[in-house]
Design a protein around this motif. Structure first.
Motif, PDB file in Angstrom:
ATOM      1  N   ILE A  49       0.846  -1.206   0.000  1.00 39.19           N
ATOM      2  CA  ILE A  49       0.000   0.000   0.000  1.00 39.19           C
ATOM      3  C   ILE A  49       0.873   1.243   0.000  1.00 39.19           C
ATOM      4  CG2 ILE A  49      -1.575   1.368   1.425  1.00 39.19           C
ATOM      5  CD1 ILE A  49      -2.932  -1.297   2.205  1.00 39.19           C
ATOM      6  N   GLN A  50       1.910   1.237   0.841  1.00 36.84           N
ATOM      7  CA  GLN A  50       2.818   2.386   0.883  1.00 36.84           C
ATOM      8  C   GLN A  50       3.519   2.585  -0.456  1.00 36.84           C
ATOM      9  OE1 GLN A  50       5.423   1.703   4.199  1.00 36.84           O
ATOM     10  NE2 GLN A  50       3.932   2.442   5.715  1.00 36.84           N
ATOM     11  N   THR A  51       3.923   1.477  -1.078  1.00 37.01           N
ATOM     12  CA  THR A  51       4.604   1.572  -2.375  1.00 37.01           C
ATOM     13  C   THR A  51       3.692   2.204  -3.421  1.00 37.01           C
ATOM     14  OG1 THR A  51       5.959  -0.345  -1.880  1.00 37.01           O
ATOM     15  CG2 THR A  51       5.718   0.223  -4.195  1.00 37.01           C
ATOM     16  N   PHE A  52       2.469   1.716  -3.511  1.00 41.88           N
ATOM     17  CA  PHE A  52       1.559   2.262  -4.519  1.00 41.88           C
ATOM     18  C   PHE A  52       1.114   3.674  -4.176  1.00 41.88           C
ATOM     19  CE2 PHE A  52       1.049  -2.291  -5.574  1.00 41.88           C
ATOM     20  CZ  PHE A  52       1.443  -2.208  -6.901  1.00 41.88           C
ATOM     21  N   SER A  53       1.041   3.984  -2.896  1.00 41.84           N
ATOM     22  CA  SER A  53       0.724   5.351  -2.492  1.00 41.84           C
ATOM     23  C   SER A  53       1.814   6.315  -2.944  1.00 41.84           C
ATOM     24  CB  SER A  53       0.538   5.417  -0.979  1.00 41.84           C
ATOM     25  OG  SER A  53       0.351   6.743  -0.557  1.00 41.84           O
ATOM     26  N   ARG A  54       3.062   5.935  -2.769  1.00 35.94           N
ATOM     27  CA  ARG A  54       4.183   6.773  -3.215  1.00 35.94           C
ATOM     28  C   ARG A  54       4.207   6.904  -4.728  1.00 35.94           C
ATOM     29  NH1 ARG A  54       8.469   3.813   0.623  1.00 35.94           N
ATOM     30  NH2 ARG A  54       7.770   4.694   2.605  1.00 35.94           N
ATOM     31  N   LEU A  55       3.868   5.809  -5.420  1.00 37.10           N
ATOM     32  CA  LEU A  55       3.830   5.862  -6.885  1.00 37.10           C
ATOM     33  C   LEU A  55       2.758   6.819  -7.388  1.00 37.10           C
ATOM     34  CD1 LEU A  55       4.338   2.145  -7.985  1.00 37.10           C
ATOM     35  CD2 LEU A  55       5.923   4.050  -8.280  1.00 37.10           C
ATOM     36  N   SER A  56       1.610   6.800  -6.741  1.00 40.88           N
ATOM     37  CA  SER A  56       0.532   7.694  -7.176  1.00 40.88           C
ATOM     38  C   SER A  56       0.855   9.151  -6.874  1.00 40.88           C
ATOM     39  CB  SER A  56      -0.790   7.294  -6.535  1.00 40.88           C
ATOM     40  OG  SER A  56      -0.763   7.551  -5.147  1.00 40.88           O
ATOM     41  N   ALA A  57       1.619   9.403  -5.827  1.00 37.80           N
ATOM     42  CA  ALA A  57       1.990  10.774  -5.481  1.00 37.80           C
ATOM     43  C   ALA A  57       3.166  11.286  -6.318  1.00 37.80           C
ATOM     44  CB  ALA A  57       2.348  10.864  -4.003  1.00 37.80           C
ATOM     45  N   ALA A  58       3.816  10.398  -7.055  1.00 39.17           N
ATOM     46  CA  ALA A  58       5.006  10.783  -7.819  1.00 39.17           C
ATOM     47  C   ALA A  58       4.670  11.582  -9.069  1.00 39.17           C
ATOM     48  CB  ALA A  58       5.813   9.553  -8.188  1.00 39.17           C
ATOM     49  N   ASN A  59       3.427  11.607  -9.514  1.00 41.66           N
ATOM     50  CA  ASN A  59       2.990  12.362 -10.691  1.00 41.66           C
ATOM     51  C   ASN A  59       3.818  12.016 -11.924  1.00 41.66           C
ATOM     52  OD1 ASN A  59       0.982  13.673  -9.273  1.00 41.66           O
ATOM     53  ND2 ASN A  59       2.376  15.287  -8.597  1.00 41.66           N
ATOM     54  N   GLY A  60       4.006  10.740 -12.173  1.00 40.94           N
ATOM     55  CA  GLY A  60       4.674  10.305 -13.392  1.00 40.94           C
ATOM     56  C   GLY A  60       6.164  10.088 -13.270  1.00 40.94           C
ATOM     57  N   ALA A  61       6.839  10.729 -12.357  1.00 43.97           N
ATOM     58  CA  ALA A  61       8.280  10.535 -12.195  1.00 43.97           C
ATOM     59  C   ALA A  61       8.504   9.401 -11.204  1.00 43.97           C
ATOM     60  CB  ALA A  61       8.936  11.814 -11.698  1.00 43.97           C
ATOM     61  N   ILE A  62       8.708   8.196 -11.725  1.00 42.91           N
ATOM     62  CA  ILE A  62       8.851   7.021 -10.874  1.00 42.91           C
ATOM     63  C   ILE A  62      10.326   6.781 -10.573  1.00 42.91           C
ATOM     64  CG2 ILE A  62       8.490   4.536 -10.699  1.00 42.91           C
ATOM     65  CD1 ILE A  62       6.073   4.884 -12.533  1.00 42.91           C
ATOM     66  N   ASP A  63      10.635   6.749  -9.295  1.00 41.81           N
ATOM     67  CA  ASP A  63      11.995   6.465  -8.837  1.00 41.81           C
ATOM     68  C   ASP A  63      12.023   5.022  -8.331  1.00 41.81           C
ATOM     69  OD1 ASP A  63      14.586   6.625  -7.941  1.00 41.81           O
ATOM     70  OD2 ASP A  63      14.093   7.796  -6.144  1.00 41.81           O
ATOM     71  N   MET A  64      12.968   4.255  -8.779  1.00 37.69           N
ATOM     72  CA  MET A  64      13.049   2.846  -8.399  1.00 37.69           C
ATOM     73  C   MET A  64      13.274   2.658  -6.894  1.00 37.69           C
ATOM     74  SD  MET A  64      12.230   1.352 -10.989  1.00 37.69           S
ATOM     75  CE  MET A  64      12.582  -0.361 -10.934  1.00 37.69           C
ATOM     76  N   THR A  65      13.882   3.638  -6.225  1.00 31.44           N
ATOM     77  CA  THR A  65      14.080   3.509  -4.779  1.00 31.44           C
ATOM     78  C   THR A  65      12.746   3.558  -4.040  1.00 31.44           C
ATOM     79  OG1 THR A  65      14.469   5.895  -4.565  1.00 31.44           O
ATOM     80  CG2 THR A  65      16.405   4.480  -4.835  1.00 31.44           C
ATOM     81  N   MET A  66      11.766   4.252  -4.611  1.00 36.53           N
ATOM     82  CA  MET A  66      10.429   4.271  -4.000  1.00 36.53           C
ATOM     83  C   MET A  66       9.820   2.877  -4.025  1.00 36.53           C
ATOM     84  SD  MET A  66       9.196   7.797  -5.784  1.00 36.53           S
ATOM     85  CE  MET A  66       7.500   7.642  -5.428  1.00 36.53           C
ATOM     86  N   LEU A  67      10.018   2.170  -5.128  1.00 38.58           N
ATOM     87  CA  LEU A  67       9.505   0.806  -5.229  1.00 38.58           C
ATOM     88  C   LEU A  67      10.277  -0.139  -4.313  1.00 38.58           C
ATOM     89  CD1 LEU A  67       9.026   0.414  -9.070  1.00 38.58           C
ATOM     90  CD2 LEU A  67       7.242   0.517  -7.346  1.00 38.58           C
TER      91      LEU A  67
END
Length: 125
Positions: A49-67
């Motif tokens: 949930i935290q991973t997908f929450s961070r992805l949705s807040a990234a506004n298109g700029a996906i950082d692999m460290t977030m995943l």
């Protein structure tokens, strides 16, 4: 009181109850073995949930460290749950096997005592 009178008043349920009362550790192991994987699964879900929450807040700029951070947390909690559950299941299995063996030995001993007492004795001597 003779052995025969004691055998007539013998109540296997009473002795079984007193023996079962001493197996409280086995009940705790059973509970730990059942709950630990669920806690690990809960941690996995929270991590995802935290991973997908961070992805949705990234506004298109996906950082692999977030995943990687969320997936790491999910895998870590799953492993922790399994590290608790697996030894608990093994230990509980050993305790239950030992309990069955002790019950068998006590039952055999009680049967021997009752059979010895029930044998006819030579009264002519």
């Amino acid at each position: 009181m003779g052995l025969r009178q004691r055998a007539r008043g013998w109540r296997p349920l009473q002795s079984r109850r007193s023996f079962e009362g001493s197996t409280g550790g086995s009940a705790f192991l059973d509970m730990a073995a059942r709950v630990a994987p669920l806690l690990g699964l809960l941690g996995t879900v929270i991590g995802m949930i935290q991973t997908f929450s961070r992805l949705s807040a990234a506004n298109g700029a996906i950082d692999m460290t977030m995943l990687a951070d969320g997936i790491w947390q999910a895998l870590l909690t799953t492993a922790a749950g399994l590290l608790i559950a697996i030894p608990a299941v093994i230990a509980q299995s050993g305790f239950l096997r030992r309990e069955k063996h002790v019950n068998f030995v006590l039952s055999r001993l009680a049967n021997r005592v009752l059979m010895v007492d029930a044998q006819p004795r030579d009264r002519s001597a």
